[in-house]
Motif scaffolding. Structure first.
Motif, PDB file in Angstrom:
ATOM      1  N   GLY A 265       0.654  -1.280   0.052  1.00 39.33           N
ATOM      2  CA  GLY A 265      -0.120  -0.062  -0.038  1.00 39.33           C
ATOM      3  C   GLY A 265       0.947   1.286  -0.105  1.00 39.33           C
ATOM      4  O   GLY A 265       0.445   2.164  -0.434  1.00 39.33           O
ATOM      5  N   ASN A 266       2.086   1.244   0.603  1.00 40.91           N
ATOM      6  CA  ASN A 266       2.971   2.434   0.455  1.00 40.91           C
ATOM      7  C   ASN A 266       3.635   2.522  -0.697  1.00 40.91           C
ATOM      8  O   ASN A 266       4.299   3.738  -1.092  1.00 40.91           O
ATOM      9  N   ARG A 267       3.385   1.594  -1.585  1.00 40.65           N
ATOM     10  CA  ARG A 267       4.168   1.613  -3.152  1.00 40.65           C
ATOM     11  C   ARG A 267       5.623   2.017  -3.092  1.00 40.65           C
ATOM     12  O   ARG A 267       6.190   2.374  -3.825  1.00 40.65           O
ATOM     13  N   LEU A 268       6.267   1.548  -1.963  1.00 41.52           N
ATOM     14  CA  LEU A 268       7.686   1.666  -1.731  1.00 41.52           C
ATOM     15  C   LEU A 268       8.537   0.298  -2.208  1.00 41.52           C
ATOM     16  O   LEU A 268       7.933  -0.689  -1.971  1.00 41.52           O
ATOM     17  N   ASP A 269       9.627   0.528  -2.573  1.00 38.94           N
ATOM     18  CA  ASP A 269      10.617  -0.583  -2.927  1.00 38.94           C
ATOM     19  C   ASP A 269      11.149  -0.986  -1.865  1.00 38.94           C
ATOM     20  O   ASP A 269      11.540  -0.463  -0.682  1.00 38.94           O
ATOM     21  N   LYS A 270      11.224  -2.441  -1.728  1.00 37.90           N
ATOM     22  CA  LYS A 270      11.824  -3.158  -0.672  1.00 37.90           C
ATOM     23  C   LYS A 270      12.803  -3.795  -1.158  1.00 37.90           C
ATOM     24  O   LYS A 270      13.047  -4.156  -2.443  1.00 37.90           O
TER      25      LYS A 270
END
Length: 603
Positions: free
Chosen positions: A273-278
């Motif tokens: 949901g935060n649309r961030l890369d991991k």
């Protein structure tokens, strides 16, 4: 001395001066000055990439010269090769072109430059010339000029640029004659030369044919297209808690090199949901995910429940990300080239920062390479494409002959979607498959489709842009195979990261540390790519710049904020006395240069 004797003496001196001047003129005009003999191979422009983007410009970096006693690779100014000119009356390979190929109209003036490194041994005897000449069929010099290199005006043990510009008389020159460029060493001093640049033609007021840097309306210098100096942008150090990122330092030490981008996989796998890369990687026999948690303002390490087979396959595998099961969450395809297996990894999306100590559930599907064969061939290259940018990702398999297949892969199974027509390989597919790389991205502002940047080697490094047309079942050429304009080259051996820009498409970050820390932001236009900026790191809080470490590994992504790109730099010191910049067997801690991990904002 009588008055009469004085007059005789003055007349003799004047005569001697005039005779000397005439001799020098006649020597240059009619006598063949020293030139390369049979012991030096003369290279024609057909044999190497010395031609620039205009016929009156020649650039030579020795990258495509065959290795021999002169062409060296252990000490260069740029790239991977340079030329050693050692011993009295020796010559570099001759860069030879016909006047007709360059253009007779340009034979009015010539500017020449090169980077030269003089070894300290017998430096006092240094006597050399960077030569440009025009000769006829018999080898007689019609025009000959040299930029002098001697110990009085030069330094040893450092790369220095030599340059000069000379007027030419086009009335003495015809189209059937030859232009020659070379280094003449007339001493026992050893000289290394690299990055020769030659421009023919009179200086112009408008951009174009010039032997000097052109200037704009305000009088400031405007550099040549894709030539340094480039404007520099500075990435700013992020102050968030980076303790968990230090796990990446262990990954680098286990790798013993800076190819950390090949040991991890970056994507939006969990907490989507935060649309961030991991960052997905293995550490101490476990599969880990590093994710930024905004409330805590730090990265946290999540563990993933995984089988031993998957952990064992990780080091030998190609890591690919894509939206295989969902259009909002990314999964991972793990291609184990050693055991010829493919794993599809689908992560449970119910992870929370507050529960990071609870292992993440993982579902896995395994396929044998036999499922991807074509005419009994197994793929030599695997890639993910997104022909519909809002849809599901596809798996592209490329085979040794350039033929290809496209598969749909998900938890529901594997399905062949497209295959190359009989005998129809990828456009400009190279015969040399050792150097081959694909990068996907929305690179052109006027083209909203995902494009494939294909980098190859075939008598020089080339690149082109392709588009996968699902309807026509074909890869179409958007930008034809081309050589690079400028000094920077898109080589498959470099590391590349795609980043979003403010215009709605993607740029490329190129990282080359083959001879120095070289980080640049590239952008495509209608006909080629352009170096937009050089990237450096802002010096603040007395931190050590990553480019000063022996090993500096880079990762790029939207790790902290979807609105800008973050650069993670994993930095370490190598203790090996014979460290070659590639593989390090032993690391050490230095108080002023601590082994560490930095994260930067690149806006």
């Amino acid at each position: 001395m009588t008055r009469k004797k004085k007059i005789y003496f003055i007349a003799i001196v004047i005569f001697a001066i005039i005779a000397t001047a005439l001799f020098l003129v006649i020597k240059k005009k009619f006598i063949s000055l020293p030139k390369p003999g049979n012991n030096v191979v003369e290279f024609n422009s057909e044999h190497h990439s010395c031609d620039f983007y205009k016929p009156n410009i020649i650039t030579v970096d020795f990258e495509n010269f065959d290795a021999d006693a002169q062409i060296i690779s252990d000490f260069v100014h740029a790239g991977e090769k340079a030329c050693l000119v050692s011993g009295k009356n020796t010559f570099s390979p001759v860069i030879k072109k016909t006047v007709k190929d360059i253009g007779l109209r340009y034979m009015t003036r010539v500017g020449i430059s090169a980077y030269v490194y003089v070894l300290p041994q017998q430096f006092e005897d240094l006597d050399a010339q960077l030569v440009v000449s025009v000769t006829d069929d018999a080898g007689k010099n019609i025009f000959w000029q040299g930029v002098g290199i001697n110990s009085r005006f030069f330094s040893s043990a450092k790369w220095l640029k030599v340059s000069g510009a000379f007027d030419m008389n086009p009335q003495d020159i015809n189209e059937n004659q030859f232009v020659n460029v070379y280094l003449w060493n007339n001493s026992n001093t050893q000289i290394i030369i690299d990055d020769i640049f030659v421009v023919f033609g009179t200086d112009q007021n408008m951009p174009g044919d010039t032997t000097n840097i052109r200037t704009g309306e305000n009088g400031f210098a405007l550099p040549l297209f894709n030539f340094p100096p480039h404007e520099t942008i500075f990435a700013e150090k992020d102050s968030l808690n980076k303790d968990a990122l230090l796990l990446l330092l262990d990954v680098l030490k286990e790798l013993k090199n800076d190819k950390i981008n090949e040991a991890v996989c970056i994507g939006n796998f969990i907490m989507t949901g935060n649309r961030l890369d991991k960052i997905l990687f293995t550490h101490a026999g476990q599969l880990k995910v590093l994710a930024y948690c905004e409330r805590e303002d730090k990265f946290l390490p999540f563990s993933v429940l995984s089988e031993a087979e998957l952990i064992n396959s990780w080091p030998n595998s190609i890591k690919l990300k894509g939206k295989f099961n969902s259009t909002t969450k990314e999964d991972v395809v793990l291609v184990d080239t050693l055991n010829e297996k493919l794993f599809l990894l689908n992560f449970s999306d119910n992870a929370q920062c507050s529960d990071y100590h609870i292992p993440i559930q993982l579902s896995t599907k395994t396929y044998s390479f036999d499922a991807f064969t074509l005419n009994r061939m197994k793929p030599f290259y695997w890639h993910i494409i997104n022909p519909e940018r809002s849809g599901h990702s596809k798996l592209l398999c490329i085979y040794g002959t350039g033929l290809w297949q496209v598969f749909s892969i998900s938890d529901s199974g594997l399905r062949l979607l497209n295959a190359s027509k009989a005998g129809k390989s990828l456009p400009d597919f190279p015969s040399n498959r050792k150097y081959f790389k694909l990068i996907s991205g929305n690179f052109m502002a006027q083209n909203s489709k995902e494009l494939l940047l294909q980098m190859t080697f075939n008598q020089g490094f080339h690149y082109n842009l392709l588009f996968f047309n699902e309807t026509k079942n074909a890869f179409e050429t958007v930008m034809r195979k081309t050589l690079t304009i400028g000094l920077d080259t898109l080589k498959p051996i470099y590391s590349y990261f795609t980043v979003n820009n403010k215009l709605g498409h993607q740029d490329i970050i190129k990282y080359d540390n083959s001879w120095r820390f070289d980080l640049k932001l590239l952008q495509f236009n209608d006909t080629t790519f352009q170096v937009m900026k050089a990237i450096d790191f802002k010096n603040q809080d007395a931190f050590v710049n990553p480019k000063f470490y022996e090993l500096s590994a880079l990762l790029a992504g939207h790790f902290v904020n979807h609105g800008y790109t973050s650069l993670i730099c994993v930095c370490a010191n190598c203790k090996d006395s014979n460290y070659d910049g590639r593989q390090c067997n032993e690391f050490y801690e230095e108080n002023s240069f601590p082994n560490t991990v930095h994260i930067f904002r690149l806006r």
